[in-house]
Design a protein around this motif. Sequence first.
Motif, PDB file in Angstrom:
ATOM      1  N   SER A 228       0.795  -1.289   0.022  1.00  0.00           N
ATOM      2  CA  SER A 228       0.145   0.174   0.254  1.00  0.00           C
ATOM      3  C   SER A 228       0.722   1.293  -0.246  1.00  0.00           C
ATOM      4  O   SER A 228       0.701   2.295  -1.132  1.00  0.00           O
ATOM      5  CB  SER A 228      -0.630   0.190   0.896  1.00  0.00           C
ATOM      6  OG  SER A 228      -1.681  -1.197   0.796  1.00  0.00           O
ATOM      7  N   SER A 232       1.179   2.662  -4.734  1.00  0.00           N
ATOM      8  CA  SER A 232      -0.300   3.435  -4.678  1.00  0.00           C
ATOM      9  C   SER A 232       0.135   4.715  -6.191  1.00  0.00           C
ATOM     10  O   SER A 232      -0.742   4.635  -6.808  1.00  0.00           O
ATOM     11  CB  SER A 232      -0.293   3.490  -2.939  1.00  0.00           C
ATOM     12  OG  SER A 232       0.165   4.596  -2.685  1.00  0.00           O
ATOM     13  N   ILE A 240      -3.016  -3.881  -6.091  1.00  0.00           N
ATOM     14  CA  ILE A 240      -2.979  -4.119  -5.008  1.00  0.00           C
ATOM     15  C   ILE A 240      -4.012  -5.826  -4.829  1.00  0.00           C
ATOM     16  O   ILE A 240      -4.773  -5.221  -4.192  1.00  0.00           O
ATOM     17  CB  ILE A 240      -2.822  -2.815  -4.212  1.00  0.00           C
ATOM     18  CG1 ILE A 240      -1.844  -1.973  -5.061  1.00  0.00           C
ATOM     19  CG2 ILE A 240      -2.269  -3.955  -2.742  1.00  0.00           C
ATOM     20  CD1 ILE A 240      -1.571  -0.831  -4.143  1.00  0.00           C
ATOM     21  N   LYS A 242      -3.226  -7.702  -1.441  1.00  0.00           N
ATOM     22  CA  LYS A 242      -2.406  -8.285  -0.276  1.00  0.00           C
ATOM     23  C   LYS A 242      -2.307  -9.824   0.180  1.00  0.00           C
ATOM     24  O   LYS A 242      -1.963 -10.554   1.222  1.00  0.00           O
ATOM     25  CB  LYS A 242      -3.280  -6.990   1.261  1.00  0.00           C
ATOM     26  CG  LYS A 242      -2.170  -5.929   0.421  1.00  0.00           C
ATOM     27  CD  LYS A 242      -1.870  -4.950   1.693  1.00  0.00           C
ATOM     28  CE  LYS A 242      -1.200  -4.964   2.422  1.00  0.00           C
ATOM     29  NZ  LYS A 242      -1.151  -4.505   3.477  1.00  0.00           N
TER      30      LYS A 242
END
Length: 262
Positions: A228, A232, A240, A242
């Motif tokens: 993040s 970004s 993204i 995770k």
Amino acid sequence: MLLVIDVGNTNIVLGVYDGDRLLYDWRIATDKDKTSDEYGLLLKQIFSYHNLCFKDVEDVIISSVVPTLMYTLDATIKRYIGHDPLIIGPGVKTGMNIKYDNPKEVGADRIVNAVAGYEKYGGPLIIVDFGTAITFCAISKNGDYLGGAIAPGIKISSEALFMRTAKLPKVELVEPERVICKNTVSSIQAGLVYGYRGLVDYIIEKMINELKPEGKVKNIVATGGFASLLASESKYINRIDKLLTLEGLKIIYKRNKNSSSL
């Protein structure tokens, strides 16, 4: 339920799946000095907090880049959950052809990420994992693991700067407001955050050029603890994810379960 465990140098990420649905995920510190009983009791506390029971866990799968912890975690799972865990390594069916000079050198986390990335997004594909190290992985349009690059992670660089200099302090890894900073803390943060973003985009740009024979790279996926913060503002990263590693473990577990039942 399926318990999936990804052991990294800094953190251990765990998740519990009910079928294809991820019920919970957790991140705990990797501690090579903890005993199997200490990990077992910690896991029991986590499960109890969410009203989960060990007896409901049908299987366990583990990927690890910390070999010294594997005996401990294997003993934890066998004693407290009562299963022999499936451990990512030679002999485990991943469904992916590894085009590395020595496939055994590829970290288990990189393979797991690649399997999940190709399954979810197709190829050609680039995956950037922002962990203790930053790993860049390239997957072909046909789902072959082509290789990649490895760089020290931002936390390693931050700690090295603190340890190897006489006056520079340890700083929080956050984005400062600008690059031209007026105090030492912000200056270090700017160098780390903006510097690493530049590093990441440059390597991705080179990988995109090398992947041109495979076709246009439509998806460049970031994962890992610092995704993040660093991904970004990337010029190239467009997703993204995770939980990519946990998804990969679930997929590999299913492939091995299905093949063993034939």
